[in-house]
Design a protein around this motif. Structure first.
Motif, PDB file in Angstrom:
ATOM      1  N   ALA A   1       0.810  -1.219   0.000  1.00 51.36           N
ATOM      2  CA  ALA A   1       0.000   0.000   0.000  1.00 51.36           C
ATOM      3  C   ALA A   1       0.841   1.265   0.000  1.00 51.36           C
ATOM      4  O   ALA A   1       0.369   2.324  -0.413  1.00 51.36           O
ATOM      5  N   GLY A   2       2.087   1.188   0.486  1.00 49.07           N
ATOM      6  CA  GLY A   2       2.951   2.359   0.511  1.00 49.07           C
ATOM      7  C   GLY A   2       3.262   2.808   1.923  1.00 49.07           C
ATOM      8  O   GLY A   2       2.535   2.498   2.880  1.00 49.07           O
ATOM      9  N   ASN A   3       4.330   3.591   2.062  1.00 47.21           N
ATOM     10  CA  ASN A   3       4.903   3.921   3.365  1.00 47.21           C
ATOM     11  C   ASN A   3       4.809   5.400   3.732  1.00 47.21           C
ATOM     12  O   ASN A   3       5.649   5.908   4.462  1.00 47.21           O
ATOM     13  N   SER A   4       3.799   6.093   3.240  1.00 50.47           N
ATOM     14  CA  SER A   4       3.731   7.545   3.445  1.00 50.47           C
ATOM     15  C   SER A   4       2.713   7.969   4.501  1.00 50.47           C
ATOM     16  O   SER A   4       2.454   9.162   4.670  1.00 50.47           O
ATOM     17  N   ASN A   5       2.088   7.001   5.204  1.00 53.80           N
ATOM     18  CA  ASN A   5       1.073   7.320   6.206  1.00 53.80           C
ATOM     19  C   ASN A   5      -0.018   8.210   5.619  1.00 53.80           C
ATOM     20  O   ASN A   5      -0.446   9.203   6.229  1.00 53.80           O
ATOM     21  N   VAL A   6      -0.462   7.854   4.412  1.00 52.60           N
ATOM     22  CA  VAL A   6      -1.449   8.639   3.682  1.00 52.60           C
ATOM     23  C   VAL A   6      -2.780   7.890   3.647  1.00 52.60           C
ATOM     24  O   VAL A   6      -2.809   6.667   3.487  1.00 52.60           O
ATOM     25  N   ASP A   7      -3.874   8.644   3.785  1.00 52.89           N
ATOM     26  CA  ASP A   7      -5.207   8.075   3.602  1.00 52.89           C
ATOM     27  C   ASP A   7      -5.491   8.024   2.110  1.00 52.89           C
ATOM     28  O   ASP A   7      -5.801   9.046   1.489  1.00 52.89           O
ATOM     29  N   LEU A   8      -5.369   6.852   1.517  1.00 55.41           N
ATOM     30  CA  LEU A   8      -5.529   6.709   0.070  1.00 55.41           C
ATOM     31  C   LEU A   8      -6.965   6.930  -0.380  1.00 55.41           C
ATOM     32  O   LEU A   8      -7.217   7.138  -1.569  1.00 55.41           O
ATOM     33  N   ALA A   9      -7.901   6.902   0.559  1.00 53.96           N
ATOM     34  CA  ALA A   9      -9.304   7.142   0.215  1.00 53.96           C
ATOM     35  C   ALA A   9      -9.638   8.632   0.194  1.00 53.96           C
ATOM     36  O   ALA A   9     -10.705   9.021  -0.297  1.00 53.96           O
ATOM     37  N   HIS A  10      -8.745   9.465   0.710  1.00 55.80           N
ATOM     38  CA  HIS A  10      -8.996  10.906   0.761  1.00 55.80           C
ATOM     39  C   HIS A  10      -7.689  11.645   0.464  1.00 55.80           C
ATOM     40  O   HIS A  10      -7.088  12.268   1.337  1.00 55.80           O
ATOM     41  N   LYS A  11      -7.253  11.568  -0.762  1.00 49.30           N
ATOM     42  CA  LYS A  11      -5.995  12.216  -1.149  1.00 49.30           C
ATOM     43  C   LYS A  11      -6.214  13.714  -1.312  1.00 49.30           C
ATOM     44  O   LYS A  11      -7.259  14.155  -1.779  1.00 49.30           O
ATOM     45  N   THR A  12      -5.210  14.475  -0.965  1.00 54.45           N
ATOM     46  CA  THR A  12      -5.316  15.929  -1.093  1.00 54.45           C
ATOM     47  C   THR A  12      -4.130  16.555  -1.818  1.00 54.45           C
ATOM     48  O   THR A  12      -4.306  17.363  -2.729  1.00 54.45           O
ATOM     49  N   THR A  13      -2.899  16.172  -1.426  1.00 57.53           N
ATOM     50  CA  THR A  13      -1.704  16.824  -1.959  1.00 57.53           C
ATOM     51  C   THR A  13      -0.590  15.817  -2.172  1.00 57.53           C
ATOM     52  O   THR A  13      -0.435  14.877  -1.388  1.00 57.53           O
ATOM     53  N   ASP A  14       0.173  16.020  -3.225  1.00 63.86           N
ATOM     54  CA  ASP A  14       1.385  15.234  -3.471  1.00 63.86           C
ATOM     55  C   ASP A  14       2.536  16.215  -3.651  1.00 63.86           C
ATOM     56  O   ASP A  14       2.500  17.059  -4.544  1.00 63.86           O
ATOM     57  N   ALA A  15       3.549  16.090  -2.794  1.00 60.56           N
ATOM     58  CA  ALA A  15       4.699  16.989  -2.867  1.00 60.56           C
ATOM     59  C   ALA A  15       5.975  16.239  -3.218  1.00 60.56           C
ATOM     60  O   ALA A  15       7.064  16.799  -3.135  1.00 60.56           O
ATOM     61  N   THR A  16       5.863  14.972  -3.651  1.00 57.40           N
ATOM     62  CA  THR A  16       7.054  14.142  -3.870  1.00 57.40           C
ATOM     63  C   THR A  16       7.276  13.776  -5.337  1.00 57.40           C
ATOM     64  O   THR A  16       8.249  13.096  -5.647  1.00 57.40           O
ATOM     65  N   SER A  17       6.397  14.228  -6.220  1.00 59.74           N
ATOM     66  CA  SER A  17       6.473  13.803  -7.618  1.00 59.74           C
ATOM     67  C   SER A  17       6.674  15.005  -8.540  1.00 59.74           C
ATOM     68  O   SER A  17       6.210  16.106  -8.246  1.00 59.74           O
ATOM     69  N   PRO A  18       7.355  14.797  -9.684  1.00 57.71           N
ATOM     70  CA  PRO A  18       8.015  13.564 -10.113  1.00 57.71           C
ATOM     71  C   PRO A  18       9.333  13.378  -9.372  1.00 57.71           C
ATOM     72  O   PRO A  18      10.036  14.357  -9.112  1.00 57.71           O
TER      73      PRO A  18
END
Length: 494
Positions: free
Chosen positions: A338-355
């Motif tokens: 599922a991934g190691n970012s402690n993120v709620d995948l059902a309620h995404k808001t912001t991505d600051a790691t991509s690309p």
């Protein structure tokens, strides 16, 4: 959202070539009959730029349409890395700045997307050869240290190569130690480990590695030479493999399913990137070699979340999904971290790691942005637990996204050099589930992949949300932290 709805794919791909041709390695290599004739010259308006790889999705998955697209690729100043007529995907490479635009004008093309934001390294003229050792490659133009994302969270505690089964709290937690009193699993079952390679001569793994079914997919095209699928800069795949099927041989540790076979399908390059063309090749190669299960302890770079509102990202997600749905249609159960970012995948808001292969940007994201392959339809998405049964603090979560949970904190397993070490991550949780699915397939060899997945969910032990939490939602039988519950190896073999 009910799981039966979320996990039923509405994506369909015509499989004319696949239905007419038996599965095999040859199906992954364009035949001489399909090879595009030399182009007369580059397309009008050709301007040389950075070398890039592209996923080209064809409107109809058949031999004729694939041939037309291969010709269009050549005419636009590109070359074909690999063609998958059975799913209607061509992986192409070009330094034509107008390449994607030119292909999008073709009637046979549904969509085109660049698979990365960094240029493909041009220092090596034999990039298409997928053996990094043979190329003397180190990093493929990596722009700098990757501090925002790693495949797992590591604990450097190491141990000598002696019997350590008593220290495997994780095996007891899922009942694997009791399951082994019934069976260690069948040699007829094959688990494809899509990762950074598996040490082929590790004393706890060598007996269970199917070398004939192993390959590197780093270039986007399979290379089955022994050296190509060996780990070079990472012991991640070797650690994952030990959890799945370290042998019961009187030394070291014991995996969840120590009697099954594994294949090493290398999709992680020396810089730690898992690009889409490598993952697509990995899924297709797993089908071609008869895998029953795949383990995917990664997310596909360079986007942590691939969004539908971007033409390139949407096209790449389509191509990966076609490969995943094709494999599942052929009975493969795909398991993913599922991934190691402690993120709620059902309620995404912001991505600051991509690309993550060039310069990350802060961007808003929503439900149209997905972690792939973990969030694709039909994939078994796994969260991580600790030795106390709690959700690991790093583990992603989300109601309707997480399917099952498994141990992922302080997991003792095999590492390169013939030894053992501990790692933490959903990368470590996923192989426990892959091992349980392998036991299920051993006990029920005639069941389809879908039926095996249903059994996995039905047999999982319910784990309710912790008291007082505000981020875990849903009932004990299916919530955002643990999904259907902690997987149960003993139930799998009863």
């Amino acid at each position: 959202m009910p799981r039966t709805t979320r996990r039923t794919s509405t994506h369909t791909v015509a499989t004319g070539l696949a239905l007419a041709t038996a599965l095999g390695l040859a199906a992954l290599t364009p035949s001489a009959a399909l090879a595009a004739p030399p182009a007369a010259g580059p397309a009008p308006g050709y301007v040389q730029g950075a070398l890039q790889n592209y996923a080209v999705n064809i409107n109809a998955a058949n031999r004729g349409q694939t041939l037309k697209v291969e010709r269009a690729v050549a005419a636009a100043g590109g070359s074909v890395v690999e063609s998958y007529a059975e799913i209607g995907v061509v992986i192409a490479q070009s330094d034509n700045r107008d390449f994607a635009a030119a292909l999008r004008r073709e009637k046979t093309v549904e969509s085109v997307g660049a698979t990365r934001t960094a240029a493909v390294a041009v220092t090596d003229p034999t990039y298409g050869v997928s053996d990094p050792l043979a190329r003397g490659e180190s990093g493929k133009g990596k722009p700098g240290a990757r501090v925002t994302r790693t495949p797992s969270i590591e604990d450097t505690t190491a141990a000598a190569a002696d019997p350590r089964e008593a220290e495997q709290w994780d095996m007891k937690a899922i009942g694997a130690d009791q399951a082994h009193l019934v069976t260690d699993g069948s040699r007829d079952v094959l688990v494809a480990v899509l990762d950074s390679g598996i040490q082929g001569d590790h004393p706890d793994l060598a007996a269970n590695i199917d070398t004939a079914a192993s390959a590197s997919c780093l270039s986007g095209s399979p290379d089955s030479s022994y050296a190509s699928w060996q780990p070079t800069t990472s012991d991640h795949g070797t650690h994952v493999a030990g959890t799945i099927a370290a042998a019961r041989n009187g030394i070291g540790i014991v995996g969840v399913a120590p009697g099954v076979r594994m294949s090493s399908v290398k999709v992680v390059d020396d810089a730690g990137f898992i690009y889409p063309e490598s993952a697509i090749c990995g899924f297709m190669y797993a089908v071609a070699t008869g895998a029953d299960v795949t383990n995917n302890s990664y997310y596909i770079d360079p986007w942590q979340f691939w969004c539908d509102d971007d033409a390139d990202q949407r096209a790449v997600k389509t191509a990966v999904d076609r490969a995943v749905q094709y494999s599942q249609g052929r009975g493969v159960v795909n398991v993913a971290a599922a991934g190691n970012s402690n993120v709620d995948l059902a309620h995404k808001t912001t991505d600051a790691t991509s690309p993550d292969d060039t310069t990350p940007v802060v961007r808003p994201i929503d439900a149209g942005c997905e972690d792939i392959p973990a969030e694709l339809d039909g994939v078994v998405t796994v969260s991580s637990t600790t030795s106390t049964g709690a959700r690991s603090s790093f583990s992603n979560y989300g109601e309707g996204v997480i399917d099952v949970a498994a141990p992922g904190s302080s997991i003792l397993s095999t590492v390169t050099g013939g030894g053992y070490g501990r790692k933490n991550g959903t990368s470590m949780a996923s192989p426990h589930v892959a091992g349980v699915v392998a036991l299920l397939k051993s006990a029920h060899p005639k069941l389809s992949g879908t039926a095996l997945t249903d059994l996995l969910y039905a047999q999982a032990d319910d784990v309710p949300c912790p008291t007082g939490t505000t981020t875990c939602t849903g009932p004990a039988a299916d919530n955002g932290y643990f999904g259907e519950g902690l997987v149960d190896a003993l139930e799998a073999v009863r």
